[in-house]
Scaffold this motif. Structure first.
Motif, PDB file in Angstrom:
ATOM      1  N   SER A 114       0.854  -1.124   0.033  1.00  0.00           N
ATOM      2  CA  SER A 114      -0.050   0.100   0.083  1.00  0.00           C
ATOM      3  C   SER A 114       0.990   1.385   0.067  1.00  0.00           C
ATOM      4  CB  SER A 114      -1.064   0.014   1.205  1.00  0.00           C
ATOM      5  OG  SER A 114      -1.527  -0.921   1.514  1.00  0.00           O
ATOM      6  N   ALA A 115       0.360   2.390  -0.537  1.00  0.00           N
ATOM      7  CA  ALA A 115       0.873   3.715  -0.363  1.00  0.00           C
ATOM      8  C   ALA A 115       0.391   4.311   0.797  1.00  0.00           C
ATOM      9  CB  ALA A 115       0.324   4.601  -1.501  1.00  0.00           C
ATOM     10  N   PRO A 167       7.852  12.249 -10.447  1.00  0.00           N
ATOM     11  CA  PRO A 167       7.012  11.471 -11.358  1.00  0.00           C
ATOM     12  C   PRO A 167       5.921  10.775 -10.273  1.00  0.00           C
ATOM     13  CG  PRO A 167       9.252  10.485 -10.878  1.00  0.00           C
ATOM     14  CD  PRO A 167       9.225  11.985 -10.281  1.00  0.00           C
ATOM     15  N   TYR A 168       4.921  11.448  -9.974  1.00  0.00           N
ATOM     16  CA  TYR A 168       3.861  10.920  -9.548  1.00  0.00           C
ATOM     17  C   TYR A 168       3.245   9.845 -10.395  1.00  0.00           C
ATOM     18  CZ  TYR A 168       3.766  14.526  -5.860  1.00  0.00           C
ATOM     19  OH  TYR A 168       4.241  15.405  -4.704  1.00  0.00           O
ATOM     20  N   PRO A 169       2.794   8.748  -9.911  1.00  0.00           N
ATOM     21  CA  PRO A 169       2.353   7.551 -10.750  1.00  0.00           C
ATOM     22  C   PRO A 169       0.778   7.810 -11.069  1.00  0.00           C
ATOM     23  CG  PRO A 169       2.684   6.850  -8.377  1.00  0.00           C
ATOM     24  CD  PRO A 169       3.210   7.923  -8.529  1.00  0.00           C
ATOM     25  N   ALA A 170       0.020   8.689 -10.312  1.00  0.00           N
ATOM     26  CA  ALA A 170      -1.098   9.062 -10.678  1.00  0.00           C
ATOM     27  C   ALA A 170      -1.384  10.389  -9.872  1.00  0.00           C
ATOM     28  CB  ALA A 170      -2.075   8.072  -9.982  1.00  0.00           C
ATOM     29  N   GLY A 195      17.392   2.084   0.567  1.00  0.00           N
ATOM     30  CA  GLY A 195      17.165   1.392  -0.484  1.00  0.00           C
ATOM     31  C   GLY A 195      17.133   1.738  -1.894  1.00  0.00           C
ATOM     32  N   VAL A 196      17.016   0.911  -2.791  1.00  0.00           N
ATOM     33  CA  VAL A 196      17.208   1.292  -4.406  1.00  0.00           C
ATOM     34  C   VAL A 196      15.853   0.391  -5.273  1.00  0.00           C
ATOM     35  CG1 VAL A 196      18.508   0.921  -6.337  1.00  0.00           C
ATOM     36  CG2 VAL A 196      19.672   1.032  -4.289  1.00  0.00           C
ATOM     37  N   GLY A 197      15.160   1.661  -5.860  1.00  0.00           N
ATOM     38  CA  GLY A 197      14.174   1.062  -6.604  1.00  0.00           C
ATOM     39  C   GLY A 197      12.820   1.683  -6.226  1.00  0.00           C
ATOM     40  N   SER A 198      12.004   1.314  -7.144  1.00  0.00           N
ATOM     41  CA  SER A 198      10.460   1.938  -6.913  1.00  0.00           C
ATOM     42  C   SER A 198       9.976   1.473  -5.451  1.00  0.00           C
ATOM     43  CB  SER A 198       9.656   1.759  -8.097  1.00  0.00           C
ATOM     44  OG  SER A 198       9.498   0.288  -8.224  1.00  0.00           O
ATOM     45  N   LEU A 199      10.228   0.488  -4.976  1.00  0.00           N
ATOM     46  CA  LEU A 199       9.669   0.050  -3.722  1.00  0.00           C
ATOM     47  C   LEU A 199       9.847   0.914  -2.655  1.00  0.00           C
ATOM     48  CD1 LEU A 199      10.774  -3.971  -3.672  1.00  0.00           C
ATOM     49  CD2 LEU A 199       8.422  -2.984  -4.310  1.00  0.00           C
ATOM     50  N   TYR A 200      10.869   1.677  -2.640  1.00  0.00           N
ATOM     51  CA  TYR A 200      11.402   2.517  -1.666  1.00  0.00           C
ATOM     52  C   TYR A 200      10.927   4.189  -2.061  1.00  0.00           C
ATOM     53  CZ  TYR A 200      13.926  -1.335   0.009  1.00  0.00           C
ATOM     54  OH  TYR A 200      14.279  -2.458   0.287  1.00  0.00           O
ATOM     55  N   ASP A 201      10.313   4.281  -3.025  1.00  0.00           N
ATOM     56  CA  ASP A 201       9.720   5.607  -3.308  1.00  0.00           C
ATOM     57  C   ASP A 201       8.941   6.444  -2.407  1.00  0.00           C
ATOM     58  OD1 ASP A 201       8.880   8.013  -4.300  1.00  0.00           O
ATOM     59  OD2 ASP A 201       8.185   6.999  -6.509  1.00  0.00           O
ATOM     60  N   GLY A 203       6.318   7.092   5.036  1.00  0.00           N
ATOM     61  CA  GLY A 203       5.781   6.134   4.144  1.00  0.00           C
ATOM     62  C   GLY A 203       6.277   6.123   2.717  1.00  0.00           C
ATOM     63  N   THR A 204       5.857   4.946   2.252  1.00  0.00           N
ATOM     64  CA  THR A 204       6.469   4.792   0.747  1.00  0.00           C
ATOM     65  C   THR A 204       5.165   4.230   0.022  1.00  0.00           C
ATOM     66  OG1 THR A 204       7.156   2.434   1.029  1.00  0.00           O
ATOM     67  CG2 THR A 204       8.615   4.053   1.778  1.00  0.00           C
ATOM     68  N   VAL A 205       5.665   4.032  -1.248  1.00  0.00           N
ATOM     69  CA  VAL A 205       4.304   3.433  -2.161  1.00  0.00           C
ATOM     70  C   VAL A 205       4.115   2.131  -1.697  1.00  0.00           C
ATOM     71  CG1 VAL A 205       4.915   4.999  -3.915  1.00  0.00           C
ATOM     72  CG2 VAL A 205       6.031   2.756  -3.868  1.00  0.00           C
ATOM     73  N   THR A 206       4.875   1.472  -0.984  1.00  0.00           N
ATOM     74  CA  THR A 206       4.533   0.135  -0.623  1.00  0.00           C
ATOM     75  C   THR A 206       4.386  -0.425   0.838  1.00  0.00           C
ATOM     76  OG1 THR A 206       7.013  -0.617  -0.958  1.00  0.00           O
ATOM     77  CG2 THR A 206       5.648  -0.946  -2.904  1.00  0.00           C
ATOM     78  N   GLY A 207       4.607   0.481   1.507  1.00  0.00           N
ATOM     79  CA  GLY A 207       4.430   0.620   3.097  1.00  0.00           C
ATOM     80  C   GLY A 207       4.963   1.415   3.896  1.00  0.00           C
ATOM     81  N   VAL A 208       5.921   1.443   4.712  1.00  0.00           N
ATOM     82  CA  VAL A 208       6.611   2.170   5.727  1.00  0.00           C
ATOM     83  C   VAL A 208       7.860   1.855   6.028  1.00  0.00           C
ATOM     84  CG1 VAL A 208       6.441   3.212   8.028  1.00  0.00           C
ATOM     85  CG2 VAL A 208       4.209   2.631   6.677  1.00  0.00           C
ATOM     86  N   LEU A 209       8.840   2.796   5.932  1.00  0.00           N
ATOM     87  CA  LEU A 209      10.128   2.642   6.180  1.00  0.00           C
ATOM     88  C   LEU A 209      10.219   2.996   7.677  1.00  0.00           C
ATOM     89  CD1 LEU A 209      12.261   4.417   3.503  1.00  0.00           C
ATOM     90  CD2 LEU A 209      11.961   1.809   3.938  1.00  0.00           C
TER      91      LEU A 209
END
Length: 488
Positions: free
Chosen positions: A87-88, A357-360, A454-460, A477-483
């Motif tokens: 989740s974002a 670069p927002y995905p939406a 991190g590296v890559g979009s999982l860490y955006d 918060g990130t696009v896939t969860g929380v750091l």
């Protein structure tokens, strides 16, 4: 983690101790908030109907100062953990009991979901799905004085979501109170931002420019429609003087009559430019308006406009709406910001999102001009002059902040996540960009410590706000969860 009730008591004690120490530090005006001498106090006063300052709202407090009385990670070796929630997760809040409450939008289904996190390791220990609404409807919320998450869901209901431990020690998230707002909010509209006032009413603003108050103790709901064509794309802010709302065309200070009906105290238009810019989610200011100032922390109001050639920081006097200054910012980086400014004492910090670069984007955002741009970054500090006659640029750089920065009054640092280019020295973005947590000296704008998370979009981190929690933990918060960033 032990789930016994004494754990909750221990965390409450830890947080109370940390906040008391921070309050003493902030109150001592002779004590600098930064290592090299600037004093970034006062900040807006505590709202009695919100949770702890620094962790009660996405922007720290109901005045949206983006400051915190808590320190970031300590002086040890930095480390981070990715809490994968698919989740974002733009909103990470912490109540007085020390338990993080996260509002997320899942990648699949996009139904807003509340997660309760284990404060010891960040894992999700309870979750609750809410009714789906607009894109921004899954973003803004706050923690109230009883540690409940206050949010308005897709059914246009004001909810207070509590977390409770049962006899077996298991945690559950429950809707403890609900009030429908359908009597004033049309079916084709949705709430964007909300915040409590000093009488316990909840102010809200909708995407189509409706501003209202709701009292879920009495069931009273009142509303006022702002001028046609004005939309609200960011959250709102509250202080004893009233409620700030920035639309796609103007900033307002509103108060309420005895029955809660909103009324306009002042209105100030700003330069919204000719179109939405790349790296922004609406055509107009990207700012949640910020209360700040050297007197009581609410003397002034700050937003960033959307002028075509060079964006400006607009500062107004809270009492009258009189413009204090219109100062060009982000001179070295991209000329646009979707982020709320940080405001503390006489200082304001502005981060660029131009080209991000927002995905939406929201369905009614409109096309950006140009269609895309490089993410050049940019961070600027501006100070209001001591005599209130104007503002001065202090420093300006090209740091590529990928999150809403936070200013810690405890450790005197700006905290954020930077998005570095895959190819050093360039300003493009890619799916393989590295991300690093960074601490920045607010007096110079220079990075003093950083750590790759991190590296890559999982860490955006997608320009979402970070939150300093008790015990030297920083959540992002990130696009896939929380750091979860801390030290070993």
């Amino acid at each position: 983690m032990s789930s016994a009730p004494h754990t909750r008591s221990r965390l409450r004690t830890v947080l109370a101790t940390a906040l008391t120490a921070a309050a003493i530090s902030v109150a001592a005006s002779a004590a600098p908030a930064s290592a090299t001498g600037s004093v970034f106090t006062p900040v807006p006063p505590h709202n009695p109907y919100a949770g702890p300052d620094g962790t009660a709202t996405m922007h720290g407090d109901t005045g949206s100062s983006d400051t915190t009385p808590l320190a970031g990670p300590g002086s040890g070796t930095l480390t981070s953990k990715r809490v994968a929630l698919a989740s974002a997760c733009p909103t990470v809040l912490v109540g007085s009991d020390g338990y993080p409450v996260v509002l997320c939008t899942p990648i699949f289904g996009q139904v807003p979901t509340v997660h309760l996190l284990d404060p010891d390791d960040g894992s999700s220990i309870a979750e609750l799905a809410l009714t789906k609404g607009s894109l921004l409807g899954g973003v803004y919320a706050y923690i109230d004085q009883e540690d409940r998450l206050v949010v308005i869901d897709g059914s246009r209901s004001l909810l207070r979501v509590g977390h409770h431990q049962d006899a077996d020690g298991d945690w559950k998230l429950t809707i403890d109170r609900s009030l429908s707002l359908t009597s004033v909010i049309p079916e084709d509209d949705a709430v964007t931002g909300l915040s409590p006032d000093w009488r316990g009413r909840v102010w809200f603003a909708t995407g189509n420019g409706l501003v209202g108050t709701a009292d879920d103790r009495t069931g009273t709901v009142r509303a006022l429609r702002l001028p046609d064509g004005e939309k609200v794309a960011n959250s709102i802010s509250t202080a004893p003087q009233g409620t700030l709302v920035t639309t796609t065309q103007a900033t307002y200070l509103l108060t309420a009559t005895a029955d809660g009906t909103p009324r306009i105290s002042w209105r100030q238009e700003y330069d919204r430019g000719s179109a939405r810019k790349p790296g922004q989610l609406s055509w107009g200011s990207g700012s949640t308006p910020t209360f700040f100032g050297p007197g009581d922390g609410t003397d002034y109001v700050a937003i960033v406009d959307n002028a075509d050639s060079r964006v400006k920081l607009q500062v107004y006097e809270t009492a009258t709406g009189r413009r204090i200054c219109s100062t060009p910012v982000l001179l070295s980086g991209g000329a646009g910001s979707e982020n709320s400014p940080i405001g503390a004492g006489r200082s304001v910090f502005v981060a660029s999102t131009y080209g991000y670069p927002y995905p939406a984007v929201p369905a009614d955002a409109g096309d950006s001009v140009p269609a895309s741009a490089d993410f050049k970054g940019g961070l600027t500090r501006v100070d209001v002059r001591a005599d209130g006659t104007g503002c001065d640029l202090v420093w300006d750089n090209t740091l590529r902040s990928a999150a809403v920065p936070k200013l810690s009054l405890a450790d005197g640092k700006l905290h954020t996540v930077l998005r570095d280019p895959l190819i050093p020295g360039t300003s493009g973005t890619s799916l393989l960009d590295p991300y690093r947590y960074a601490e920045i000296d607010p007096d110079t704008g220079k990075v003093t410590r950083s750590f790759q998370v991190g590296v890559g979009s999982l860490y955006d981190s997608l320009q979402m706000a970070g939150t300093a929690a008790p015990g030297g933990v920083y959540y992002q918060g990130t696009v896939t969860g929380v750091l979860r960033i801390t030290t070993k």
